[in-house]
Design a protein around this motif. Structure first.
Motif, mmCIF file in Angstrom:
data_model
loop_
_atom_site.group_PDB
_atom_site.id
_atom_site.type_symbol
_atom_site.label_atom_id
_atom_site.label_comp_id
_atom_site.label_asym_id
_atom_site.label_seq_id
_atom_site.Cartn_x
_atom_site.Cartn_y
_atom_site.Cartn_z
ATOM 1 N N ALA A 128 35.032 12.778 20.326
ATOM 2 C CA ALA A 128 35.822 11.946 21.086
ATOM 3 C C ALA A 128 36.479 12.468 22.325
ATOM 4 N N ILE A 129 36.787 13.550 22.396
ATOM 5 C CA ILE A 129 37.149 13.979 23.843
ATOM 6 C C ILE A 129 36.062 14.036 24.738
ATOM 7 N N ALA A 130 34.899 14.363 24.201
ATOM 8 C CA ALA A 130 33.430 14.356 25.122
ATOM 9 C C ALA A 130 33.187 12.725 25.682
ATOM 10 N N LEU A 131 33.303 11.849 24.659
ATOM 11 C CA LEU A 131 33.052 10.488 25.140
ATOM 12 C C LEU A 131 34.247 9.927 25.894
ATOM 13 N N ASN A 132 35.662 10.301 25.869
ATOM 14 C CA ASN A 132 36.638 9.996 26.679
ATOM 15 C C ASN A 132 36.542 10.490 28.079
ATOM 16 N N LYS A 133 35.748 11.547 28.307
ATOM 17 C CA LYS A 133 35.394 12.207 29.393
ATOM 18 C C LYS A 133 34.452 11.504 30.189
ATOM 19 N N LYS A 134 33.480 11.141 29.281
ATOM 20 C CA LYS A 134 32.229 10.192 30.080
ATOM 21 C C LYS A 134 32.724 9.068 30.341
ATOM 22 N N GLN A 135 33.616 8.364 29.615
ATOM 23 C CA GLN A 135 34.289 6.943 29.805
ATOM 24 C C GLN A 135 35.063 7.255 31.388
ATOM 25 N N THR A 136 35.606 8.099 31.716
ATOM 26 C CA THR A 136 36.368 8.240 32.747
ATOM 27 C C THR A 136 35.612 8.631 33.897
ATOM 28 N N LEU A 137 34.395 8.864 33.881
ATOM 29 C CA LEU A 137 33.452 9.384 35.077
ATOM 30 C C LEU A 137 32.602 8.021 35.168
ATOM 31 N N LEU A 138 32.901 6.955 34.860
ATOM 32 C CA LEU A 138 31.928 5.846 34.952
ATOM 33 C C LEU A 138 32.400 4.889 36.406
ATOM 34 N N ILE A 139 31.258 4.304 36.980
ATOM 35 C CA ILE A 139 31.567 3.567 38.098
ATOM 36 C C ILE A 139 32.565 2.616 38.052
ATOM 37 N N GLY A 140 33.509 2.440 39.038
ATOM 38 C CA GLY A 140 34.781 1.794 38.864
ATOM 39 C C GLY A 140 35.900 2.327 38.476
ATOM 40 N N ASN A 141 35.894 3.522 38.065
ATOM 41 C CA ASN A 141 37.256 4.323 37.553
ATOM 42 C C ASN A 141 37.497 5.141 38.694
ATOM 43 N N GLU A 142 38.864 5.361 38.854
ATOM 44 C CA GLU A 142 39.492 6.393 39.664
ATOM 45 C C GLU A 142 39.119 7.895 39.320
ATOM 46 N N MET A 143 38.770 8.724 40.062
ATOM 47 C CA MET A 143 37.996 9.993 39.746
ATOM 48 C C MET A 143 39.104 10.999 40.087
ATOM 49 N N PRO A 144 38.935 12.202 39.062
ATOM 50 C CA PRO A 144 39.948 13.305 39.035
ATOM 51 C C PRO A 144 40.015 13.849 40.474
ATOM 52 N N VAL A 145 41.116 14.472 40.876
ATOM 53 C CA VAL A 145 41.337 14.934 42.236
ATOM 54 C C VAL A 145 41.175 16.718 41.893
ATOM 55 N N PHE A 146 40.866 17.251 42.900
ATOM 56 C CA PHE A 146 41.021 18.763 42.684
ATOM 57 C C PHE A 146 41.458 19.243 44.357
ATOM 58 N N SER A 147 41.859 20.719 44.192
ATOM 59 C CA SER A 147 42.128 21.293 45.284
ATOM 60 C C SER A 147 40.928 22.377 45.446
ATOM 61 N N PHE A 148 40.656 22.743 46.865
ATOM 62 C CA PHE A 148 39.949 23.612 46.782
ATOM 63 C C PHE A 148 39.998 24.422 48.357
ATOM 64 N N THR A 149 39.238 25.721 48.463
ATOM 65 C CA THR A 149 39.328 26.388 49.694
ATOM 66 C C THR A 149 37.736 26.114 50.255
ATOM 67 N N THR A 150 37.976 25.699 51.456
ATOM 68 C CA THR A 150 36.407 25.671 52.143
ATOM 69 C C THR A 150 35.862 27.274 52.597
ATOM 70 N N SER A 151 34.597 27.122 52.978
ATOM 71 C CA SER A 151 34.066 28.244 53.249
ATOM 72 C C SER A 151 34.704 28.820 54.582
ATOM 73 N N GLN A 152 35.508 28.033 55.378
ATOM 74 C CA GLN A 152 36.185 28.594 56.475
ATOM 75 C C GLN A 152 37.731 28.873 56.088
ATOM 76 N N GLY A 153 37.797 28.964 54.837
ATOM 77 C CA GLY A 153 39.273 29.428 54.354
ATOM 78 C C GLY A 153 40.321 28.422 54.533
ATOM 79 N N GLU A 154 39.823 27.291 54.625
ATOM 80 C CA GLU A 154 40.965 25.940 54.936
ATOM 81 C C GLU A 154 41.391 25.611 53.590
ATOM 82 N N GLU A 155 42.370 25.444 53.178
ATOM 83 C CA GLU A 155 42.954 24.500 51.914
ATOM 84 C C GLU A 155 42.831 23.149 51.950
#
Length: 172
Positions: free
Chosen positions: A16-43
């Motif tokens: 159920a968890i795997a199927l729900n994850k797949k459903q959230t990643l379908l075209i038309g859905n809002e995608m998860p956000v994430f934070s990251f550091t670039t190769s230049q050190g920018e947040e």
């Protein structure tokens, strides 16, 4: 269609968890956000781009021949749309920072680069958020953060014709 016993079992719950994850990643859905550091050190954070830019997330690794073969296409896309509201974000799945840094020196890419390792991802494994099991994978998010293109969901070709068509249709 499964019995309540199967649904409530550990296997049933993990399915159920795997199927729900797949459903959230379908075209038309809002995608998860994430934070990251670039190769230049920018947040950076995808949340900061919402409402401002369309985002093309590119998942790759330095050893991946199809990923490297697609770089000229990405450079063309960046040249055409980079100043018109499109932000490319390259997420490397390399398991060593040294390999990744060598590859971004060997293949200069004038857009945001990050590595899916703890010093760069601020606690979230990006590949897990986007359920990446193979590469290259490309996700085009509109300004509101909704998925409008994924190379495997639309069965795109090696020249990414469907991605290019989708980009032409966007009002950048």
């Amino acid at each position: 269609s499964f019995s309540s016993q199967v649904i409530s079992s550990p296997l049933g719950q993990s399915v159920a968890i795997a199927l729900n994850k797949k459903q959230t990643l379908l075209i038309g859905n809002e995608m998860p956000v994430f934070s990251f550091t670039t190769s230049q050190g920018e947040e950076m954070s995808l949340a900061n781009l919402r409402g401002k830019k369309d985002v093309l997330l590119c998942f790759w690794e330095s050893w991946c021949a199809p990923c490297i073969r697609s770089l000229p296409i990405l450079k063309e896309i960046h040249g055409q749309y980079g100043n018109k509201g499109l932000q490319l974000v390259h997420v490397s799945l390399d398991n060593a920072e040294k390999k990744w840094k060598e590859s971004i020196e060997r293949y200069p890419m004038p857009w945001l680069q990050t590595l899916n390792l703890p010093p760069y991802i601020n606690g979230n494994k990006i590949d897990s958020l986007y359920d990446i099991a193979f590469i290259p994978q490309y996700f085009l998010l509109d300004k509101s953060g909704r998925l409008i293109y994924h190379n495997f969901q639309v069965d795109d070709d090696e020249d990414y014709k469907k991605l290019k068509e989708t980009l032409k249709k966007l009002s950048m």
